[in-house]
Write a protein that holds these residues in place. Structure first.
Motif, PDB file in Angstrom:
ATOM      1  N   LYS A   1      -4.661 -12.111  -5.931  1.00 49.16           N
ATOM      2  CA  LYS A   1      -3.512 -12.873  -6.422  1.00 49.16           C
ATOM      3  C   LYS A   1      -2.216 -12.390  -5.761  1.00 49.16           C
ATOM      4  CE  LYS A   1      -1.506 -14.584 -10.688  1.00 49.16           C
ATOM      5  NZ  LYS A   1      -1.568 -14.641 -12.132  1.00 49.16           N
ATOM      6  N   GLN A   2      -2.075 -11.088  -5.589  1.00 49.35           N
ATOM      7  CA  GLN A   2      -0.882 -10.547  -4.940  1.00 49.35           C
ATOM      8  C   GLN A   2      -0.826 -10.961  -3.470  1.00 49.35           C
ATOM      9  OE1 GLN A   2      -1.861  -6.596  -6.245  1.00 49.35           O
ATOM     10  NE2 GLN A   2      -0.062  -6.498  -7.602  1.00 49.35           N
ATOM     11  N   ILE A   3      -1.981 -10.930  -2.791  1.00 48.49           N
ATOM     12  CA  ILE A   3      -2.019 -11.356  -1.389  1.00 48.49           C
ATOM     13  C   ILE A   3      -1.656 -12.840  -1.283  1.00 48.49           C
ATOM     14  CG2 ILE A   3      -3.505 -11.710   0.637  1.00 48.49           C
ATOM     15  CD1 ILE A   3      -5.012  -9.144  -0.222  1.00 48.49           C
TER      16      ILE A   3
ATOM     17  N   LYS B   1       0.827  -1.212   0.000  1.00 50.85           N
ATOM     18  CA  LYS B   1       0.000   0.000   0.000  1.00 50.85           C
ATOM     19  C   LYS B   1       0.861   1.262   0.000  1.00 50.85           C
ATOM     20  CE  LYS B   1      -3.945  -2.085   2.403  1.00 50.85           C
ATOM     21  NZ  LYS B   1      -4.741  -2.093   3.639  1.00 50.85           N
ATOM     22  N   VAL B   2       1.940   1.239   0.780  1.00 52.76           N
ATOM     23  CA  VAL B   2       2.846   2.391   0.842  1.00 52.76           C
ATOM     24  C   VAL B   2       3.557   2.576  -0.502  1.00 52.76           C
ATOM     25  CG1 VAL B   2       4.997   3.240   1.876  1.00 52.76           C
ATOM     26  CG2 VAL B   2       3.209   2.295   3.336  1.00 52.76           C
ATOM     27  N   GLN B   3       4.044   1.478  -1.045  1.00 53.56           N
ATOM     28  CA  GLN B   3       4.839   1.555  -2.273  1.00 53.56           C
ATOM     29  C   GLN B   3       3.996   1.908  -3.500  1.00 53.56           C
ATOM     30  OE1 GLN B   3       7.909  -1.393  -2.621  1.00 53.56           O
ATOM     31  NE2 GLN B   3       7.725  -1.474  -4.837  1.00 53.56           N
ATOM     32  N   TYR B   4       2.784   1.376  -3.570  1.00 57.55           N
ATOM     33  CA  TYR B   4       1.968   1.553  -4.777  1.00 57.55           C
ATOM     34  C   TYR B   4       0.727   2.420  -4.568  1.00 57.55           C
ATOM     35  CZ  TYR B   4       4.975  -2.038  -6.690  1.00 57.55           C
ATOM     36  OH  TYR B   4       6.070  -2.749  -7.122  1.00 57.55           O
ATOM     37  N   ASP B   5       0.491   2.854  -3.341  1.00 55.71           N
ATOM     38  CA  ASP B   5      -0.657   3.710  -3.016  1.00 55.71           C
ATOM     39  C   ASP B   5      -1.976   3.092  -3.473  1.00 55.71           C
ATOM     40  OD1 ASP B   5      -1.779   5.927  -1.813  1.00 55.71           O
ATOM     41  OD2 ASP B   5      -1.784   7.111  -3.664  1.00 55.71           O
ATOM     42  N   SER B   6      -2.089   1.771  -3.306  1.00 57.63           N
ATOM     43  CA  SER B   6      -3.333   1.064  -3.610  1.00 57.63           C
ATOM     44  C   SER B   6      -3.332  -0.263  -2.849  1.00 57.63           C
ATOM     45  CB  SER B   6      -3.462   0.813  -5.114  1.00 57.63           C
ATOM     46  OG  SER B   6      -2.474  -0.091  -5.553  1.00 57.63           O
TER      47      SER B   6
END
Length: 199
Positions: free
Chosen positions: A160-162, A150-155
């Motif tokens: 699938k990523q989780i 969330k910090v790195q991509y602001d979303s």
């Protein structure tokens, strides 16, 4: 005695010379100059626990008996750990003057990673030697990866990523969903009995 960074084992204390004999390294960093990585502490929230301290004491005993077997890894531009936080603490406990380090094989720099918490946490999790942990520890590691995303991509990360982060952290997506229900409330279905519980 004031020690400085060196690549010559004979410029270290006798204990360091004994423990690192035959070990490959790029540099020998004075123990207090080798920094631990803040992202390691976010990834592994139990780093200050009694259980973790006991692991460090056992690791120190093993190193004292067998010598250091794996060299800690640092960024190529600064003496900041990527892997080897437990080894550093165990060696400090033993009273060495220096800690041997190797620059990471991919030539990663802190400058390129300091604003990429997710990426560095994944690298750390892949390389780490850890004491036995609880399900809650694995859950905390997964949550740290999600927050770093969330910090790195602001979303928010996708399912699938989780799932991918869960594989890295040792905590499945199914367990993540169950914990989320427990924490946030709502109906929870026990995975073995099928019993539905309203929280």
């Amino acid at each position: 005695m004031n020690y400085t960074t060196t690549d010559n084992l004979s410029e270290t204390c006798s204990l360091s010379q004994k423990l690192y004999d035959g070990l490959q390294f790029d540099q020998l960093i004075p123990v207090d100059d080798l920094e631990e990585n803040e992202f390691n502490h976010k990834l592994y929230k139990n780093y200050a626990s009694k259980k973790n301290q006991e692991y460090i004491e056992r690791l120190a005993q093993q190193i004292e008996e067998q010598g250091l077997q794996r060299t800690p890894i640092v960024f190529s531009d600064v003496p900041l750990l990527i892997g080897g936080h437990h080894r550093k603490r165990a060696l400090k406990l033993l009273g060495v003057s220096h800690i041997p380090v190797r620059k990471n094989d991919k030539n990663y720099t802190w400058k390129e990673f300091k604003n990429r918490p997710l990426d560095i946490m994944i690298i750390m999790a892949s390389d780490n030697q850890r004491p036995e942990e609880t399900e809650f520890d694995y859950h905390c590691a997964l949550m740290a990866l999600i927050e770093a995303y969330k910090v790195q991509y602001d979303s928010d990360p996708s399912m699938k990523q989780i799932q991918s982060f869960g594989a890295t952290a040792g905590f499945s997506y199914k367990k993540y969903c169950a914990y989320k229900k427990l924490i946030n409330g709502g109906p929870y279905t026990h995975p073995k009995t099928g019993q539905v519980i309203n929280l």
